[in-house]
Design an enzyme around this catalytic site. Structure first.
Site, PDB file in Angstrom:
ATOM      1  N   TYR A  65     -37.322  96.499   0.334  1.00  0.00           N
ATOM      2  CA  TYR A  65     -38.610  96.012  -0.185  1.00  0.00           C
ATOM      3  C   TYR A  65     -39.532  95.639   0.982  1.00  0.00           C
ATOM      4  O   TYR A  65     -40.747  95.836   0.914  1.00  0.00           O
ATOM      5  CB  TYR A  65     -38.391  94.800  -1.098  1.00  0.00           C
ATOM      6  CG  TYR A  65     -39.671  94.209  -1.646  1.00  0.00           C
ATOM      7  CD1 TYR A  65     -40.299  94.768  -2.744  1.00  0.00           C
ATOM      8  CD2 TYR A  65     -40.253  93.097  -1.036  1.00  0.00           C
ATOM      9  CE1 TYR A  65     -41.481  94.240  -3.235  1.00  0.00           C
ATOM     10  CE2 TYR A  65     -41.445  92.560  -1.520  1.00  0.00           C
ATOM     11  CZ  TYR A  65     -42.056  93.133  -2.618  1.00  0.00           C
ATOM     12  OH  TYR A  65     -43.230  92.612  -3.101  1.00  0.00           O
ATOM     13  N   GLU A 108     -27.595  95.670   7.163  1.00  0.00           N
ATOM     14  CA  GLU A 108     -26.681  94.522   7.195  1.00  0.00           C
ATOM     15  C   GLU A 108     -25.374  94.759   6.447  1.00  0.00           C
ATOM     16  O   GLU A 108     -24.427  94.010   6.625  1.00  0.00           O
ATOM     17  CB  GLU A 108     -27.386  93.265   6.646  1.00  0.00           C
ATOM     18  CG  GLU A 108     -27.709  93.281   5.157  1.00  0.00           C
ATOM     19  CD  GLU A 108     -29.013  94.003   4.802  1.00  0.00           C
ATOM     20  OE1 GLU A 108     -29.507  94.790   5.627  1.00  0.00           O
ATOM     21  OE2 GLU A 108     -29.519  93.798   3.682  1.00  0.00           O
ATOM     22  N   ASP A 147     -15.581  71.515   2.505  1.00  0.00           N
ATOM     23  CA  ASP A 147     -16.890  71.010   2.925  1.00  0.00           C
ATOM     24  C   ASP A 147     -16.919  69.492   3.096  1.00  0.00           C
ATOM     25  O   ASP A 147     -17.384  68.983   4.117  1.00  0.00           O
ATOM     26  CB  ASP A 147     -17.978  71.444   1.926  1.00  0.00           C
ATOM     27  CG  ASP A 147     -18.009  72.953   1.763  1.00  0.00           C
ATOM     28  OD1 ASP A 147     -17.485  73.647   2.652  1.00  0.00           O
ATOM     29  OD2 ASP A 147     -18.542  73.427   0.753  1.00  0.00           O
ATOM     30  N   LYS A 181     -20.344  79.042   5.141  1.00  0.00           N
ATOM     31  CA  LYS A 181     -18.958  78.606   4.931  1.00  0.00           C
ATOM     32  C   LYS A 181     -18.043  78.939   6.125  1.00  0.00           C
ATOM     33  O   LYS A 181     -17.255  78.106   6.557  1.00  0.00           O
ATOM     34  CB  LYS A 181     -18.409  79.296   3.668  1.00  0.00           C
ATOM     35  CG  LYS A 181     -17.091  78.745   3.204  1.00  0.00           C
ATOM     36  CD  LYS A 181     -17.316  77.504   2.389  1.00  0.00           C
ATOM     37  CE  LYS A 181     -16.064  76.936   1.811  1.00  0.00           C
ATOM     38  NZ  LYS A 181     -16.365  75.851   0.870  1.00  0.00           N
TER      39      LYS A 181
END
Ligand code: XMP
Length: 509
Positions: A82, A168, A224, A365
Site C-alpha cells: 500500500y 519483511e 512479562d 516479546k
C-alpha cells in the site's frame, strides 16, 4: 528516539515484523499510526521512514493518506505494498484496480537495479498480497522491477523507494538484504539498539522517576510481569512491592514456584495472597465461559485493589505492558486490522490512583525474553508459554470445583514435564490439558471405571491469531496418555485436539 526508522501503520499485519527485522539489525524502529502529524514524525529525527502495507485502496474516498510534504524533507522513504501505491498516488502517478490481484509467491525480475536492490539476484521469489497496482509511476521515477505488474520503482535523487511485495516476510527470498540496504546504505541509520543499553537506560529512568517512592506490581509468574519486576528491582530494590494473587486456578504449585524463583532467588518482595476460596465461592455453579471470565477478572481487581491499598505510600503501579500491546492500543485510533479479542484479565482499572510504570513498553516479546536472560532469569522461565488470565477457569469446561482443579493440575503437569523431557516444549507455542465435563467408561485391572475425559492441546503459531495443532510422534502421545491415565485419579480417557485456528480457537472456552 535515536535516529531510528519509523514505520507508519496503515493496518498491515506485517508492520510489527518490519520493526522486528530492523531491530534485529541493531537499529531502533518504532511503529506509529499513519495519521501521526508530520511535526511529530520530524521531531523524532528519523533516519528513514517506511510506509507500510494496508488493506485499503488509495482510490477510495476515505483512503488513508499522509502529508505529501513527508517526501520533501530529504528523509529516505520506503513504500511497501500500500505504501508504494500511496507514494505513486501522492506524487502524481496512477494506481488502478488490478484484474485479479496477486497473492502469495511471485517471480520478481529486476530491470534496472538501484541502491535498494543492490546485490539482489536478477530473478527471485517475492511475497505478494495486493489487489490494486501501479499503472504509471510518478514523474522522475524509474521502473526497477516487475512481477506480473510493476513491482519496484524509485527516485534515487529523492531517496524514495517502493516495492509492491513484502520484503519483511521470509517467503521473499532476498527481502532481508533489501531491508539491510535500506537501513544502512540508504538511511545510514546508527546501529545502536542494544538490549544491554536498554537495561542501563531503563534502570536509570526508573530511578529518576520513582525517587524514594514505592512501586506496586502484580506478579503473575508469566514472562512479562516477571521480567518487569526483576528490572524494576534492579533499579529500586525493596521499594518494589510485588503482589501475587493465588486464584486457585493456576498451574500446579505455581505459587510456591514463584515464591522460590523470584522471592528467594531474586530477593523480590512478594506478598502472596491466598484467594483460592474467594474465587471458588464466586465461581460455584457457574458454567458459562464469558461469565466465568468476568467473575475471575472482577474478583482479581477487587483482591488486588484491597491489597494494594494496604501498602502505605505506594505511588506507582508497574505493569508488564509490551510493545505489541502499545501498537494495538494506538492503532485503535488508526486503521487497525488487528482482530484481537482478548484483554488480559490481569489488567487493572484505569481509575486506580497510581502513576503507571511500564518499563517494557518499547520491547517485542523476543526482546523481553533477552532482557530477562540478561538480568539472570533462567532460560526456561523466560521461555514459558503464555497462560490466560482466567487460568484453569477456562480449561475446565463447565462448572468448576476444587476436585476438578486438582485433577487438571496433575494432568497438565505431566504433559508439560514430558514436553521438556523430550525437548519439545520450545518447539510448540502453547500446550496444556483441558478437562471435559464428560465421563466415560473404562477398565482398570478388573474394575470398571467411570471417569473424566481430558484433552491434550498443543498449538504452533507466531501471532496466536492463526494456529495449527502440533504434530507430535504417536509414541510421545501414547506415553502422555498412559502416564495421565495411570497417575491421575479421575481421568480414564485422553483425546488429542487436532483442530486448527480458525475455525477452532486455541483454548476450549
Ligand atoms: P484463543 O483461544 O482465542 O487464544 O485462540 C489466543 C490466545 O489468547 C489466550 N487467551 C486469553 N488470555 N485472557 C487472557 O489473558 C483470556 O480470557 C484469554 N482467552 C484466551 C490464549 O491462551 C491464547 O494464548
Amino acid at each position: 528516539m535515536n535516529n531510528g526508522i519509523i514505520i507508519l501503520d496503515f493496518g498491515s499485519q506485517y508492520n510489527q515484523l518490519i520493526a522486528r527485522r530492523i531491530r534485529e539489525l541493531g537499529v531502533y524502529s518504532e511503529v506509529l499510526p499513519f495519521n501521526t502529524s508530520l511535526e511529530d514524525i520530524l521531531a523524532r529525527n528519523p533516519s528513514g521512514i517506511i510506509l507500510s502495507g494496508g488493506p485499503s485502496s488509495v482510490n477510495a474516498e476515505d483512503a488513508h493518506l499522509v502529508d505529501k510534504a513527508l517526501f520533501e524533507k530529504g528523509i529516505p522513504v520506503l513504500g511497501i505494498c500500500y505504501g508504494m501505491q500511496l507514494t505513486t498516488h501522492l506524487l502524481g502517478g496512477k494506481v488502478k484496480k488490478g484484474e485479479k490481484g496477486e497473492y502469495g509467491k511471485a517471480k520478481f525480475e529486476i530491470q534496472k537495479s538501484n541502491s535498494l536492490l543492490s546485490g539482489i539476484s536478477r530473478f527471485s521469489t517475492v511475497w505478494m498480497s495486493h489487489f490494486d497496482e501501479v499503472e504509471t509511476a510518478p514523474e522522475g521515477f524509474a521502473i526497477n522491477g516487475t512481477t506480473d505488474v510493476i513491482s519496484a520503482i524509485s527516485d534515487e535523487s529523492k531517496k524514495i523507494y517502493c516495492v509492491q511485495f513484502h520484503p519483511e516476510v521470509s517467503h521473499t527470498e532476498e527481502g532481508a538484504r533489501m531491508i539491510e540496504n535500506f537501513v544502512f546504505n540508504i538511511c545510514k541509520a546508527p546501529k545502536d539498539w542494544k538490549l544491554t543499553n536498554y537495561i542501563d537506560k531503563t534502570v536509570a529512568e526508573i530511578k529518576e522517576k520513582v525517587g524514594d517512592q514505592k512501586v506496586i506490581l502484580g506478579l503473575s509468574g508469566g514472562v512479562d510481569s516477571s521480567v518487569a519486576a526483576v528490572l524494576i528491582h534492579k533499579a529500586i530494590g525493596n521499594q518494589l512491592q510485588c503482589i501475587f494473587v493465588d486464584t486457585g486456578l493456576l498451574r500446579k504449585d505455581e505459587a510456591e514456584k514463584v515464591m522460590k524463583n523470584y522471592g528467594e532467588h531474586f530477593h523480590l518482595n512478594i506478598k502472596l495472597i491466598d484467594a483460592k476460596e474467594r474465587f471458588m465461592a464466586k465461581l460455584k455453579g457457574v458454567s458459562d465461559p464469558e461469565e466465568k471470565r468476568k467473575i475471575i477478572g472482577n474478583e482479581f481487581v477487587v483482591v488486588f485493589d484491597e491489597e494494594s491499598h494496604k501498602i502505605e505510600g505506594a505511588k506507582f503501579l508497574a505493569q508488564g505492558t509490551i510493545y505489541p500491546d502499545v501498537i494495538e492500543s494506538q492503532s485503535v485510533k488508526g486503521p487497525s486490522a488487528v482482530i484481537k479479542s482478548h484483554h488480559n484479565v490481569g489488567g487493572l482499572p484505569e481509575e486506580m490512583d497510581f502513576e503507571l510504570l511500564e518499563p517494557l513498553r518499547e520491547l517485542f516479546k523476543d526482546e523481553v525474553r533477552k532482557v530477562g536472560e540478561e538480568l539472570g532469569i533462567p532460560h526456561h522461565l523466560v521461555h514459558r508459554h503464555p497462560f490466560p488470565g482466567p487460568g484453569l477457569g477456562i480449561r475446565i469446561l463447565g462448572d468448576i470445583d476444587e476436585e476438578k482443579v486438582k485433577i487438571l493440575q496433575e494432568a497438565d503437569d505431566i504433559f508439560i514435564e514430558e514436553l521438556y523431557k523430550n525437548n519439545l516444549y520450545e518447539k510448540v507455542s502453547q500446550a496444556f490439558v483441558v478437562l471435559l465435563p464428560v465421563k466415560s467408561v473404562g477398565v482398570m485391572g478388573d474394575e470398571r471405571t467411570y471417569e473424566y475425559t481430558a484433552v491434550v492441546r498443543s498449538a504452533n503459531t507466531t501471532d496466536f491469531m492463526t494456529a495449527t495443532f502440533s504434530k507430535f510422534p504417536w509414541e510421545f502421545l501414547e506415553n502422555i496418555s498412559n502416564r495421565i491415565i495411570n497417575e491421575v485419579k479421575g481421568i480414564n480417557r485422553i483425546a488429542y485436539d487436532i483442530s486448527s485456528k480458525p475455525p477452532a480457537t486455541i483454548e476450549w472456552e
